[in-house]
Design a protein around this motif. Structure first.
Motif, short mmCIF file in Angstrom:
data_model
loop_
_atom_site.label_atom_id
_atom_site.label_comp_id
_atom_site.label_asym_id
_atom_site.label_seq_id
_atom_site.Cartn_x
_atom_site.Cartn_y
_atom_site.Cartn_z
N ALA A 14 0.85 -1.20 0.00
CA ALA A 14 0.00 0.00 0.00
C ALA A 14 0.88 1.24 0.00
O ALA A 14 1.90 1.31 0.71
CB ALA A 14 -0.91 -0.01 1.22
N GLY A 15 0.48 2.20 -0.84
CA GLY A 15 1.28 3.40 -1.00
C GLY A 15 2.28 3.32 -2.13
O GLY A 15 2.89 4.33 -2.51
N SER A 17 3.57 1.85 -6.14
CA SER A 17 3.19 2.15 -7.52
C SER A 17 3.32 0.94 -8.41
O SER A 17 4.14 0.05 -8.16
CB SER A 17 4.10 3.27 -8.08
OG SER A 17 3.98 4.45 -7.32
N ASP A 65 -5.67 12.22 -9.71
CA ASP A 65 -4.47 12.74 -9.05
C ASP A 65 -3.52 11.65 -8.59
O ASP A 65 -2.46 11.95 -8.05
CB ASP A 65 -4.83 13.65 -7.86
CG ASP A 65 -5.66 14.84 -8.26
OD1 ASP A 65 -6.56 15.21 -7.49
OD2 ASP A 65 -5.43 15.38 -9.36
N ARG A 66 -3.91 10.38 -8.79
CA ARG A 66 -3.00 9.29 -8.43
C ARG A 66 -2.63 8.43 -9.63
O ARG A 66 -1.54 7.87 -9.69
CB ARG A 66 -3.63 8.40 -7.35
CG ARG A 66 -3.89 9.10 -6.02
CD ARG A 66 -4.37 8.10 -4.97
NE ARG A 66 -5.63 7.47 -5.35
CZ ARG A 66 -5.79 6.16 -5.54
NH1 ARG A 66 -4.77 5.33 -5.40
NH2 ARG A 66 -6.98 5.68 -5.87
N ASN A 83 -0.16 5.34 -8.78
CA ASN A 83 0.61 5.74 -7.60
C ASN A 83 -0.28 5.72 -6.36
O ASN A 83 -1.50 5.75 -6.45
CB ASN A 83 1.18 7.15 -7.80
CG ASN A 83 2.13 7.23 -8.97
OD1 ASN A 83 2.86 6.28 -9.25
ND2 ASN A 83 2.12 8.36 -9.66
N SER A 84 0.38 5.69 -5.21
CA SER A 84 -0.34 5.72 -3.92
C SER A 84 -1.45 4.69 -3.88
O SER A 84 -2.58 4.98 -3.48
CB SER A 84 -0.91 7.13 -3.67
OG SER A 84 0.11 8.10 -3.69
N LYS A 86 -3.93 1.70 -2.98
CA LYS A 86 -4.62 1.30 -1.76
C LYS A 86 -4.94 -0.19 -1.82
O LYS A 86 -5.12 -0.74 -2.91
CB LYS A 86 -5.91 2.11 -1.62
CG LYS A 86 -5.69 3.61 -1.66
CD LYS A 86 -7.02 4.36 -1.68
CE LYS A 86 -6.79 5.87 -1.81
NZ LYS A 86 -8.07 6.62 -1.87
#
Length: 115
Positions: A14-15, A17, A65-66, A83-84, A86
């Motif tokens: 998690a977090g 890419s 935005d991710r 990215n980021s 979950k």
């Protein structure tokens, strides 16, 4: 006919890419817009992002935005940079080539996000 092959899935914390690729072959000229979908276990397939032939992009609110989608027309490949990530975004990710008369689907690539 059009063939789409996804790659780039895998396991990430998690977090982290992942970058997915979708390579097109065959009658690629039929495709106007490429889309990325995902299907989590026990859930319906959902739209993640689209990119037009002219590289205009649209994103689902959940990934704005991710995630970034892009295309390299010289390589006949579309990308999804995630990215980021979950944990709940663990899913099979599919690319979809949208032609006037039908959609073409890849086989999907598994993306697993661990806690």
């Amino acid at each position: 006919q059009v063939q789409l092959v996804e790659s780039g899935g895998g396991l990430v914390q998690a977090g982290g890419s992942l970058t997915l690729s979708c390579a097109a072959s065959g009658s690629r000229f039929r495709i106007n817009t490429m889309a990325w979908y995902r299907q989590a276990p026990g859930k319906q397939r959902e739209l993640v992002a689209t990119i037009s032939r002219g590289s205009i992009t649209i994103y689902a609110d959940a990934v704005k935005d991710r995630f970034t989608t892009s295309r390299d027309n010289a390589k006949n490949t579309v990308y999804l940079q995630m990215n980021s990530l979950k944990q709940e975004e663990t899913a099979v990710y599919y690319c979809d080539g949208q032609a006037p008369r039908q959609d073409y689907w890849g086989q999907g690539t598994q993306g697993t996000v661990s806690s």
